[in-house]
Design a protein around this motif. Structure first.
Motif, mmCIF file in Angstrom:
data_model
loop_
_atom_site.group_PDB
_atom_site.id
_atom_site.type_symbol
_atom_site.label_atom_id
_atom_site.label_comp_id
_atom_site.label_asym_id
_atom_site.label_seq_id
_atom_site.Cartn_x
_atom_site.Cartn_y
_atom_site.Cartn_z
ATOM 1 N N ILE A 19 10.303 1.291 -5.631
ATOM 2 C CA ILE A 19 10.594 -0.141 -5.604
ATOM 3 C C ILE A 19 11.139 -0.522 -4.225
ATOM 4 N N ASN A 20 10.611 -1.603 -3.676
ATOM 5 C CA ASN A 20 10.934 -2.164 -2.357
ATOM 6 C C ASN A 20 10.367 -1.360 -1.190
ATOM 7 N N ARG A 36 5.686 -2.656 -3.112
ATOM 8 C CA ARG A 36 6.054 -2.737 -4.523
ATOM 9 C C ARG A 36 7.465 -3.284 -4.652
ATOM 10 N N GLN A 37 7.635 -4.270 -5.498
ATOM 11 C CA GLN A 37 8.949 -4.760 -5.876
ATOM 12 C C GLN A 37 9.106 -4.607 -7.383
ATOM 13 N N ALA A 38 10.271 -4.918 -7.905
ATOM 14 C CA ALA A 38 10.565 -4.611 -9.311
ATOM 15 C C ALA A 38 9.576 -5.281 -10.263
ATOM 16 N N GLN A 77 7.222 -5.328 -15.410
ATOM 17 C CA GLN A 77 7.745 -4.184 -14.674
ATOM 18 C C GLN A 77 6.592 -3.609 -13.868
ATOM 19 N N SER A 78 6.722 -3.574 -12.575
ATOM 20 C CA SER A 78 5.601 -3.194 -11.717
ATOM 21 C C SER A 78 5.252 -1.718 -11.864
#
Length: 272
Positions: A19-20, A36-38, A77-78
C-alpha cells in the motif's frame, strides 16, 4: 515491497505491491507508472522517443509524476498483486524492408521480424483487466492494391533480419520468424511484408525475449493473395518457452492473406 524477478527483462511476471508503493516501468519508448493505495490503484503512462542506453528497466519511485493524468480504479480493498502482461496486436503489422528484396523463382528465405506488443495491466485474485497500452505508437495504414481491396493494418519501422544473431535484446517486441517461398516462375520483389500477428501465439523465452510461432508465406503463380500457415517454435527456441497468450483469430486450413505490398515480375536481363 515489490517482489522483483531475478531477470529484470521478464517484466511480465506477477508482482506484489505494498500500500502506497509506486513502481515505474520503461519498455522502450513507453513509461508506465502504477501505484497502489488502500482503496484504489492509480495508472499513468507516457511515451518518450529519446534513445536510452538501457531501453528496459523497472524501479521504485516516490510518486507518479505530477504532469501525468492518472486513471483511478476504486476498490473496497485494493488487491495487492498485479501483472503487466504482453499481448500481440489486434491487426496485422506492415513492415517495410530496409532495402529492396527480390526472391528468384523456386527460392525461399527466412526473415526475423519484430513487432511491438501491447501491455495489459491486470490485477490478481480475482483477475481484473484494467487497461491495454501499446508499447509503441503506430500509425494506421491501408494494405492492398486499392481503397476497395485490402485491410486496415498497423505500420511499423523495423529491419527484417536474416539471422537470429542480428536480433537486439528488446523484451518489449515480439520476434516472428517469417519464411517466404516463391513458388512462381517470376521474380518476387518485396517492398513491404504484412505479418498476421492476430493469428499467432506469444511466448516468453528464458533469455527474456518474446517470440511468436513462425509463419510460412507461399507466393503462387499470378496469385494476388498469399497462402500462409503457422508453425511451431524450433526445438532450440522452444526450450523453456512459456505460453503467454493464444491467437486472437483462428487460421483456416487454406488461409489466404495479403502478405506483400508489391508483387512485380522483372524483365529478362533486369537486375535489382
Amino acid at each position: 515491497m515489490l517482489s522483483t524477478t531475478t531477470n529484470h527483462h521478464a517484466w511480465w511476471q506477477p508482482q506484489e505491491l505494498a500500500i502506497n508503493a509506486c513502481w515505474h516501468y520503461r519498455l522502450g519508448p513507453l513509461h508506465v507508472y502504477v501505484q497502489r493505495q488502500a482503496q484504489q490503484w492509480l495508472l499513468a503512462y507516457e511515451y518518450n522517443t529519446e534513445e536510452k542506453a538501457d531501453p528496459l528497466f523497472n524501479n521504485a519511485v516516490n510518486m507518479i509524476p505530477v504532469h501525468l493524468t492518472c486513471q483511478r480504479y476504486l476498490f473496497k480493498q485494493s488487491p495487492a498483486i498485479y501483472q503487466l502482461l504482453p499481448q500481440l496486436l489486434d491487426r496485422p503489422i506492415v513492415v517495410k524492408t530496409f532495402q529492396p528484396v527480390s526472391l528468384p523463382p523456386n527460392e525461399q528465405t527466412t526473415f526475423y521480424i519484430s513487432s511491438p506488443v501491447s501491455v495489459r495491466l491486470t490485477l490478481k485474485q480475482p483477475d481484473i483487466v484494467l487497461q491495454d497500452i501499446i508499447v509503441q505508437r503506430l500509425s494506421d495504414t491501408w494494405f492492398g492494391p486499392s481503397t476497395q481491396v485490402g485491410e486496415l493494418c498497423y505500420a511499423d519501422k523495423t529491419n527484417a533480419r536474416h539471422t537470429k544473431a542480428e536480433l537486439p535484446q528488446r523484451s518489449y517486441r515480439a520476434i516472428t520468424p517469417v519464411t517466404i517461398h516463391n513458388n512462381s516462375s517470376k521474380m518476387l520483389s518485396i517492398d513491404k511484408i504484412s505479418v498476421p500477428v492476430p493469428y499467432l501465439s506469444l511466448f516468453a523465452l528464458p533469455d527474456g525475449n518474446l517470440w511468436t510461432n513462425p509463419i510460412t508465406l507461399k507466393h503462387e503463380e499470378l496469385e494476388p493473395l498469399t497462402h500462409f500457415r503457422t508453425g511451431k517454435l524450433s526445438a532450440s527456441d522452444a526450450a523453456g518457452a512459456t505460453l503467454l497468450s493464444e491467437p486472437m483469430l483462428k487460421s483456416e486450413k487454406h488461409n489466404l492473406f495479403r502478405a506483400f505490398a508489391d508483387i512485380l515480375t522483372t524483365r529478362r536481363g533486369e537486375h535489382d
